[in-house]
Design a protein around this motif. Structure first.
Motif, short mmCIF file in Angstrom:
data_model
loop_
_atom_site.label_atom_id
_atom_site.label_comp_id
_atom_site.label_asym_id
_atom_site.label_seq_id
_atom_site.Cartn_x
_atom_site.Cartn_y
_atom_site.Cartn_z
N LEU A 1 36.35 12.44 0.95
CA LEU A 1 35.93 11.13 0.45
C LEU A 1 34.58 11.21 -0.26
O LEU A 1 34.37 10.56 -1.30
CB LEU A 1 35.86 10.12 1.60
CG LEU A 1 37.20 9.74 2.25
CD1 LEU A 1 36.96 8.85 3.45
CD2 LEU A 1 38.10 9.06 1.23
N ALA A 2 33.68 12.03 0.28
CA ALA A 2 32.37 12.18 -0.35
C ALA A 2 32.51 12.86 -1.71
O ALA A 2 31.82 12.48 -2.69
CB ALA A 2 31.44 12.99 0.55
N ALA A 3 33.39 13.88 -1.80
CA ALA A 3 33.61 14.57 -3.07
C ALA A 3 34.22 13.63 -4.09
O ALA A 3 33.84 13.63 -5.28
CB ALA A 3 34.50 15.79 -2.85
N GLU A 4 35.18 12.80 -3.65
CA GLU A 4 35.80 11.84 -4.56
C GLU A 4 34.77 10.81 -5.05
O GLU A 4 34.77 10.44 -6.25
CB GLU A 4 36.97 11.14 -3.86
CG GLU A 4 38.14 12.06 -3.59
CD GLU A 4 39.21 11.39 -2.73
OE1 GLU A 4 38.96 10.26 -2.26
OE2 GLU A 4 40.26 12.01 -2.53
N ALA A 5 33.91 10.36 -4.17
CA ALA A 5 32.87 9.40 -4.56
C ALA A 5 31.90 10.04 -5.56
O ALA A 5 31.47 9.39 -6.54
CB ALA A 5 32.12 8.92 -3.32
N GLU A 6 31.56 11.30 -5.35
CA GLU A 6 30.66 11.99 -6.27
C GLU A 6 31.32 12.16 -7.63
O GLU A 6 30.67 12.00 -8.68
CB GLU A 6 30.27 13.35 -5.69
CG GLU A 6 29.36 14.18 -6.57
CD GLU A 6 28.01 13.54 -6.82
OE1 GLU A 6 27.30 14.02 -7.72
OE2 GLU A 6 27.64 12.56 -6.13
N ASN A 7 32.62 12.47 -7.64
CA ASN A 7 33.34 12.61 -8.91
C ASN A 7 33.37 11.28 -9.66
O ASN A 7 33.21 11.24 -10.89
CB ASN A 7 34.76 13.12 -8.67
CG ASN A 7 34.79 14.59 -8.29
OD1 ASN A 7 33.86 15.33 -8.62
ND2 ASN A 7 35.84 15.00 -7.61
N ARG A 8 33.58 10.19 -8.95
CA ARG A 8 33.58 8.88 -9.60
C ARG A 8 32.20 8.57 -10.19
O ARG A 8 32.07 8.00 -11.28
CB ARG A 8 34.00 7.79 -8.59
CG ARG A 8 35.49 7.80 -8.25
CD ARG A 8 35.90 6.52 -7.54
NE ARG A 8 35.18 6.34 -6.28
CZ ARG A 8 35.61 6.81 -5.10
NH1 ARG A 8 36.75 7.50 -5.04
NH2 ARG A 8 34.91 6.59 -4.01
N ARG A 9 31.14 8.92 -9.43
CA ARG A 9 29.79 8.66 -9.91
C ARG A 9 29.51 9.45 -11.19
O ARG A 9 28.92 8.92 -12.16
CB ARG A 9 28.78 9.05 -8.83
CG ARG A 9 27.34 8.66 -9.17
CD ARG A 9 26.37 9.25 -8.17
NE ARG A 9 26.32 10.70 -8.31
CZ ARG A 9 25.65 11.34 -9.28
NH1 ARG A 9 25.00 10.65 -10.21
NH2 ARG A 9 25.63 12.65 -9.32
N LEU A 10 29.95 10.72 -11.22
CA LEU A 10 29.73 11.55 -12.40
C LEU A 10 30.51 11.01 -13.60
O LEU A 10 29.99 10.98 -14.73
CB LEU A 10 30.13 13.00 -12.11
CG LEU A 10 29.21 13.78 -11.14
CD1 LEU A 10 29.79 15.14 -10.83
CD2 LEU A 10 27.81 13.91 -11.75
N ARG A 11 31.75 10.60 -13.37
CA ARG A 11 32.54 10.05 -14.48
C ARG A 11 31.90 8.77 -15.03
O ARG A 11 31.86 8.55 -16.24
CB ARG A 11 33.98 9.78 -14.01
CG ARG A 11 34.82 11.02 -13.86
CD ARG A 11 36.31 10.67 -13.81
NE ARG A 11 36.62 9.80 -12.70
CZ ARG A 11 36.98 10.22 -11.49
NH1 ARG A 11 37.03 11.53 -11.24
NH2 ARG A 11 37.24 9.36 -10.53
#
Length: 250
Positions: free
Chosen positions: A231-241
């Protein structure tokens, strides 16, 4: 049409069961101990742990051990015991209703009792003397609150014709443990565990519990850590996008 009713087992001079002569014995069920439910969680957990660790040996938490083919009333029942070199298939082949030492060919080596008010005095005195006399190599006593046996955890090992106590180690949090040289396992009483069952059995090589419940808890914790990391990795990916989108790069 007539129906045949099997007679109740009674005290018989000679009775045959599966073609085998049985000793003279009362085949009535013994009265259950009044506080047996307090023992059962620990007995079941320890039995399952020992079964998993010693799959090729006979581990049991039920039935009688009977040492004398001439006296069927000479019988006793540890809460848990192990007979090394005897597997469950061997017991099944013998088709015996209890652990008959004259059929199996040997006495078990390990016995464990869990304290209850109705059995504690018997465990500390009669059974200790009995297990020593019959040649058991280790005898362990587990007492949830420590007030029936005098301490929560006692491990006894054979010396000569009697038993000596293993050293009990104390941890900073109040937990205590002792090492079984016979089983190469550690028995623990955990100060912060549930009062219903504060015991654990651990592999000293890994420091981890071999009890099923603890293993499930460890697996669940591992899965939860993986879920949180995902979940943390997915949240970080969304932030980067989102950052790239705002910068006009996507």
């Amino acid at each position: 049409m007539t129906t045949t009713t099997k007679p109740r087992f009674a005290k018989l001079k000679r009775h045959y069961w599966n073609g085998k002569p049985l000793p003279d014995i009362f085949y009535e069920d013994p009265e259950p101990v009044e506080d047996g439910m307090f023992q059962q969680p620990t007995i079941s957990k320890v039995e399952e742990a020992l079964r998993r660790r010693f799959p090729d040996d006979f581990v049991s938490a039920g039935g009688f051990i009977m040492p004398d083919p001439e006296d069927g009333n000479n019988r006793f029942s540890p809460d848990t015991y192990i007979s090394f070199g005897v597997n469950r298939e061997r017991i099944a082949e013998l088709e015996i209703p209890n652990y008959w030492t004259w059929e199996v060919g040997k006495m078990p080596e390990f016995a464990l009792e869990v304290a209850s008010e109705s059995t504690a005095d018997n465990d500390l005195n009669f059974k200790r003397d009995l297990y020593a006399r019959l040649g058991f190599r280790e005898y362990w006593l587990l007492d949830r609150e420590g007030d029936l046996y005098g301490k929560p955890l006692t491990g006894l090992y054979r010396v000569g014709d009697g038993f000596e106590e293993y050293e009990v180690h104390a941890e900073p949090d109040g937990s205590i443990w002792a090492y079984s040289e016979l089983l190469r396992l550690e028995f623990w009483w955990l100060s912060d565990a549930s009062e219903w069952d504060p015991f654990d059995v651990r592999d000293p090589a890994t420091g981890k519990s071999i009890c099923v419940g603890a293993m499930y808890e460890e697996m669940n914790a591992m899965y939860e850590d993986e879920r949180r990391a995902r979940l943390a990795a997915e949240a970080e990916n969304r932030r980067l996008r989102e950052a790239l989108r705002e910068a006009g790069r996507i």
